[in-house]
Design a protein around this motif. Sequence first.
Motif, PDB file in Angstrom:
ATOM      1  N   ALA A  25       0.829  -1.206   0.000  1.00 49.98           N
ATOM      2  CA  ALA A  25       0.000   0.000   0.000  1.00 49.98           C
ATOM      3  C   ALA A  25       0.857   1.248   0.000  1.00 49.98           C
ATOM      4  N   LEU A  26       1.969   1.209   0.740  1.00 54.21           N
ATOM      5  CA  LEU A  26       2.854   2.367   0.774  1.00 54.21           C
ATOM      6  C   LEU A  26       3.492   2.600  -0.583  1.00 54.21           C
ATOM      7  N   ALA A  27       3.607   1.522  -1.370  1.00 52.79           N
ATOM      8  CA  ALA A  27       4.196   1.623  -2.704  1.00 52.79           C
ATOM      9  C   ALA A  27       3.145   1.792  -3.787  1.00 52.79           C
ATOM     10  N   SER A  28       1.884   1.897  -3.402  1.00 49.83           N
ATOM     11  CA  SER A  28       0.816   2.006  -4.389  1.00 49.83           C
ATOM     12  C   SER A  28       0.879   3.342  -5.112  1.00 49.83           C
ATOM     13  N   GLU A  29       0.211   3.404  -6.252  1.00 48.06           N
ATOM     14  CA  GLU A  29       0.186   4.638  -7.031  1.00 48.06           C
ATOM     15  C   GLU A  29      -0.413   5.782  -6.225  1.00 48.06           C
ATOM     16  N   ALA A  30      -1.481   5.487  -5.464  1.00 49.45           N
ATOM     17  CA  ALA A  30      -2.137   6.532  -4.677  1.00 49.45           C
ATOM     18  C   ALA A  30      -1.192   7.102  -3.625  1.00 49.45           C
ATOM     19  N   SER A  31      -0.447   6.235  -2.928  1.00 46.35           N
ATOM     20  CA  SER A  31       0.466   6.701  -1.885  1.00 46.35           C
ATOM     21  C   SER A  31       1.620   7.492  -2.472  1.00 46.35           C
ATOM     22  N   ILE A  32       2.212   6.963  -3.528  1.00 44.44           N
ATOM     23  CA  ILE A  32       3.354   7.648  -4.133  1.00 44.44           C
ATOM     24  C   ILE A  32       2.934   8.988  -4.721  1.00 44.44           C
ATOM     25  N   ASN A  33       1.788   9.032  -5.348  1.00 46.94           N
ATOM     26  CA  ASN A  33       1.307  10.315  -5.877  1.00 46.94           C
ATOM     27  C   ASN A  33       1.109  11.324  -4.755  1.00 46.94           C
ATOM     28  N   TYR A  34       0.661  10.849  -3.611  1.00 48.16           N
ATOM     29  CA  TYR A  34       0.462  11.757  -2.486  1.00 48.16           C
ATOM     30  C   TYR A  34       1.802  12.296  -1.982  1.00 48.16           C
ATOM     31  N   PHE A  35       2.781  11.428  -1.809  1.00 47.79           N
ATOM     32  CA  PHE A  35       4.092  11.875  -1.340  1.00 47.79           C
ATOM     33  C   PHE A  35       4.701  12.888  -2.314  1.00 47.79           C
ATOM     34  N   LYS A  36       4.567  12.622  -3.600  1.00 51.27           N
ATOM     35  CA  LYS A  36       5.121  13.529  -4.607  1.00 51.27           C
ATOM     36  C   LYS A  36       4.373  14.858  -4.611  1.00 51.27           C
ATOM     37  N   MET A  37       3.060  14.801  -4.486  1.00 52.28           N
ATOM     38  CA  MET A  37       2.276  16.033  -4.428  1.00 52.28           C
ATOM     39  C   MET A  37       2.664  16.861  -3.215  1.00 52.28           C
ATOM     40  N   LEU A  38       2.819  16.203  -2.075  1.00 50.76           N
ATOM     41  CA  LEU A  38       3.173  16.909  -0.852  1.00 50.76           C
ATOM     42  C   LEU A  38       4.574  17.503  -0.947  1.00 50.76           C
ATOM     43  N   GLY A  39       5.476  16.786  -1.612  1.00 48.66           N
ATOM     44  CA  GLY A  39       6.823  17.305  -1.819  1.00 48.66           C
ATOM     45  C   GLY A  39       7.871  16.747  -0.892  1.00 48.66           C
ATOM     46  N   VAL A  40       7.538  15.709  -0.116  1.00 45.11           N
ATOM     47  CA  VAL A  40       8.534  15.143   0.784  1.00 45.11           C
ATOM     48  C   VAL A  40       9.573  14.382  -0.019  1.00 45.11           C
ATOM     49  N   THR A  41      10.794  14.329   0.494  1.00 47.45           N
ATOM     50  CA  THR A  41      11.877  13.631  -0.199  1.00 47.45           C
ATOM     51  C   THR A  41      12.183  12.279   0.401  1.00 47.45           C
ATOM     52  N   ALA A  42      11.702  12.018   1.622  1.00 42.10           N
ATOM     53  CA  ALA A  42      11.995  10.752   2.292  1.00 42.10           C
ATOM     54  C   ALA A  42      10.852  10.381   3.219  1.00 42.10           C
ATOM     55  N   VAL A  43      10.556   9.092   3.276  1.00 36.82           N
ATOM     56  CA  VAL A  43       9.647   8.581   4.295  1.00 36.82           C
ATOM     57  C   VAL A  43      10.497   7.916   5.377  1.00 36.82           C
ATOM     58  N   GLU A  44      10.249   8.300   6.613  1.00 35.04           N
ATOM     59  CA  GLU A  44      10.928   7.678   7.752  1.00 35.04           C
ATOM     60  C   GLU A  44       9.931   6.735   8.402  1.00 35.04           C
ATOM     61  N   LEU A  45      10.147   5.427   8.214  1.00 31.19           N
ATOM     62  CA  LEU A  45       9.189   4.423   8.649  1.00 31.19           C
ATOM     63  C   LEU A  45       9.388   4.085  10.112  1.00 31.19           C
ATOM     64  N   LEU A  46       8.307   4.175  10.900  1.00 32.03           N
ATOM     65  CA  LEU A  46       8.367   3.641  12.248  1.00 32.03           C
ATOM     66  C   LEU A  46       8.788   2.179  12.164  1.00 32.03           C
TER      67      LEU A  46
END
Length: 709
Positions: free
Chosen positions: A186-207
């Motif tokens: 799910a984190l690698a899904s198109e919806a999630s990745i599009n959201y991260f790119k839209m938001l503009g973050v460069t890295a996800v720090e996973l708990l």
Amino acid sequence: MSRTVLPGVPYPLGATSSSRGTNFAVYSENATGLSVCFFDEEDKQTDCIELKERTAFVWHGLVKGIKPGQRYGYRVEGPWEPEKGLRFNSAKLLCDPYAKALTGEVDWKAPIFPYDVISGDDLKKDDQDSAAGVPKSVVIDPKFDWGDDCPPQTLLADSVIYEVNVRGFSKQNPMVEEKLRGTYAALASEASINYFKMLGVTAVELLPVHHFIDEGHLIDRGLRDYWGYNTLSYFAPMSRYSSSGDTGGQVREFKEMVKSLHAAGIEVILDVVYNHTCEGNRLGPSLSMKGIDNTTYYRQVVDNPRYYMDYTGTGNTLNVMHPQVLMLVMDSLRYWVTEMHVDGFRFDLAATLARDQDGVSKLSSFFNVIHQDPILQSVKLIAEPWDVGEGGYQVGNFPVLWAEWNGRYRDTVRRFWKGDEGLLSDFAYRITGSSDLYQQDGRRPYASINFVTAHDGFTLTDLVSFNGKHNEANGDNNTDGADNNDSWNMGAEGPTDDAGINELRERQVRNFLATLVLSQGVPMICGGDEVGRSQRGNNNGYCQDNEITWYDWKLDPPRKRLMDFTTKLIQLRKNHPNLRRRKFFQDRTIRGSVVRDIAWFNSNGEEFHEEDWGAGWQRSLGFMLNGNTLGVTDEDGVPLKDNSFLFMVNAAADGVEFTLPPPPGDTPWHQVLDTQNVDDPFAESDIGDKVILGGRSFRVFCDGRPKLQ
């Protein structure tokens, strides 16, 4: 079933498959015998084979015919002398410390404790077989087609980090296929990745995604671990986060996630917990290292090794001073970089890893080994620079290759916007990279990982909505979690229909986010803050794997406005190197500096004097960053230049008239941001010589039009 066992090799440790079978190798100094036991899909033991070869304390053997997918565990013989710290008990099945995958859950009703639980006497041995209640290690096939995977390798100075829980992020997201929600896929899904790119973050720090377990007392309450700081294996990805099975599928799915995020230009940073494990203190279960060689893997009280040293508040502390345990940590880190392609690590309670016999030390073996490792030199190393032991608060004291979660930034920014007195000087240091903490030891502003909120504590919405914690759902009568949160509810505890309070709360959230994203250093956004995520006042959601912590993606107009606001803030930062400087301001101190790359102003447009900094009642100031003095060059060696910016902050309730100082060049100031503007905080406008800085607001001006696209 009779199986052929060859001598095999002592390294690499763990289970390594080949065309001949699988080599098993496990380190134990004090064991007198060690066997590897195999289990079928019904969790029944089918065979148990003694590993007779022992090389440099490594027990090893190659078992022919064992293939990927095989479940296994160890039984270790040795002295039962708890008063000496030795807790060997061959009746207890143990997970491989180097297992690359685990399957199954811990059954706390099974005899997983090495001592007599009924009497509570940890000196009395329990001889019941624990296999039915212990997760099984899994032999994996490491092959994976990484294709042209290319880590983004974003400079830390240019990073925007998004702290996120794998499960909670997508569990309620209608844009993600239902069967995938809460997983790596799910984190690698198109919806999630599009959201991260839209938001503009460069890295996800996973708990934490290292395989962890649920504590027994949580299961008794109908709860389970959500954060993941209860590690059982330092090599295995958490099977609960896998949509493709737990007998190796979680390894492939994790790799697919990393590959997809990299293709979108997003780095993956892991929150890792090398300071303790899930085995607890002397009354805890025997699941892995405690039964393999307790005195090697854990730190005991020197004059009474029956008991554990506890610098973590969890019952035990990993013995990183021991060469083998240090090797375990380093092997784990290298594995996640080389085999799983992650881009960095955030070290939980990192001060614990730096402890030697005399306390926390920059010269500890842990730092020395990391600093000479060619693989780890290229990844991001971020410390949570404290633990619960004496002298454990070490903000600003980590070595040169390290960045740190800046707890002083969090505390100062919260208190400043709450309206506390006497914070101007400290606030000035925090928003300009904390030179007082990082300048003198060879580090740069990006050593400061700035954050206002994180997984531990209030969300940003709750920070402005609650005066006190509300952790009743955790089952500890609201006694858990921090009592001092530097929060302010604006006049009502929790959600309210009062329009004035809600408007002020929204503005305060904008103030916090604007401060965070536009400060020098590296911003870390607590996932969900950008869409107004609330935990209903719970500031210790470690056990709330439910709607309390899961992200709510039903965005009403205020939450949608907040998401748009955060996106534009991040874009503004990314487009202007003046807002993410790679050097401190001419290597000068902030106060009293005559260098024109930064200047501080009072409401009269005059530069701050010493008495202005010391005025406890003062809650507003302005400061200018000169875009012509960045002190760096582009790829062709040409000095890099940018727009200049003028910032004005006012944490007082009443507005202040500010006289604008002249810009450093000939271009007049132009408004970029006003957090008091509800409908369009980024509305551009030309201005005169004076402006009204509203109560509890943040305004930004630029000499020219800013780049927001």
